[in-house]
Design an enzyme around this catalytic site. Sequence first.
Site: not given
Ligand SMILES: NC(=O)C1=CN([C@@H]2O[C@H](COP(=O)(O)OP(=O)(O)OC[C@H]3O[C@@H](n4cnc5c(N)ncnc54)[C@H](O)[C@@H]3O)[C@@H](O)[C@H]2O)C=CC1
Length: 345
Positions: A144, A148
């Site tokens: 991951y 990133k």
């Molecule tokens: N949750 C955390 O603590 C942290 C999250 N992030 C970043 O924040 C962002 C959002 O994370 P979250 O909301 O926690 O994750 P999440 O898993 O809730 O949301 C990610 C979304 O991306 C969509 N997705 C995945 N593959 C896809 C594809 N091929 N095409 C279209 N949509 C796709 C999923 O369906 C999901 O709705 C991510 O980029 C993550 O790397 C960064 C630091 C910390």
Amino acid sequence: MATRIRPSSKRCAVIGGSGFLGRYLVEQLVDRGYSVSVFDIRQGYEIPGVTFHQGDLCDKQALLAALQGVSLVFHCASPAPSCDDRSLFHRVNVDGTQTVLKACQEAGVQKMVLTSSASVVYEGTDIKDGKEDLPYAKKPIDYYTETKIQQERLVLEACDTEKGFLTVAIRPHGIFGPRDPQLVPILVDTARRGKMKFIIGDGKNLVDFTFVENVVHGHILAAERLRPESPLCGKAYHITNDEPVYFWDFMSQVLVGLGYDPPKYRLPYQLVYVLAMVLWLLVLFLRPVLQLRPTFTPMRVALAGTHHFYSCARAKQDMGYQPLVSLKDGIARTVESYAHLRKAA
Ligand SMILES: NC(=O)C1=CN([C@@H]2O[C@H](COP(=O)(O)OP(=O)(O)OC[C@H]3O[C@@H](n4cnc5c(N)ncnc54)[C@H](O)[C@@H]3O)[C@@H](O)[C@H]2O)C=CC1
Ligand SMILES: CC(C)=CCC[C@@H](C)[C@H]1CC[C@H]2C3=C(CC[C@]12C)[C@@]1(C)CCC(=O)C[C@@H]1CC3
């Protein structure tokens, strides 16, 4: 040739808008008068006035349909860190992000805000008050993080003031809040299985946890301050609650708030890390015949036992960022929202 709709500055798209962070971002953008399109592989909810486009971000044609007339794109899609599928991470975070960049440029998008992660500089050892100029991790802790890093590089390198395509990356850390599918559910599940009895290390390792609304605030500020002459172009910004907390105090506050006992017995960090490593190697060895998902992975043990907190000074200076919700209030609101995960009396 298809006619291109002229981009409007209040028209934006959120790629990954059905996810935890994405949905908060969409709700806030709507409240602020933006017209929003969501692009995601799944549709999780409905909001009046928000258009959903279901599709894979690796599909440029599907993206182009969603980006018509859009001037601002937020890209916060990613496979979940826990999925441990190297080729999926590469396909979505690296190849897919390249496709997103091409689609944005073809559709005449002017600005893109990427949700990166503070973990792009984390190698499993202490980071105290880390600034954005720390080098990318040479040995990222998992696939991951590896992807990133590549994703952030691609997006920041694509920033081109001459062509009128501006990019910025937001690096949040430890996002939490109501509806979070990871942090509280993993914690409660671990507690219910009787595995939250131990503190790994001395319990004094400081970590950033960031309330989701503060992360959204950082994204919107970045989008609105991103202009050809601004210092934000092509740069990364840490966005946290700016209140580092002992990892084990944070975990204990959430657990106690939900009626579970906090961990009390101490285990030496190095010992647990070595055990997690051995377990991980065993899981890899057995993978062809048995699919196991251990709670104690080396990556999780490192996150639980080292310092990892970051400076927000650059975001404060360049975009006037200040967290809107304190850690105390964020924890209270989160605990309250997880009533269904409370320990049964
Ligand atoms: N949750 C955390 O603590 C942290 C999250 N992030 C970043 O924040 C962002 C959002 O994370 P979250 O909301 O926690 O994750 P999440 O898993 O809730 O949301 C990610 C979304 O991306 C969509 N997705 C995945 N593959 C896809 C594809 N091929 N095409 C279209 N949509 C796709 C999923 O369906 C999901 O709705 C991510 O980029 C993550 O790397 C960064 C630091 C910390
Ligand atoms: C600050 C930060 C990067 C948080 C990210 C969220 C997750 C990585 C954590 C959320 C719950 C945490 C957790 C553990 C490790 C890190 C998390 C998964 C343990 C597995 C660590 C070892 C234990 O004793 C149990 C913990 C359960 C909760």
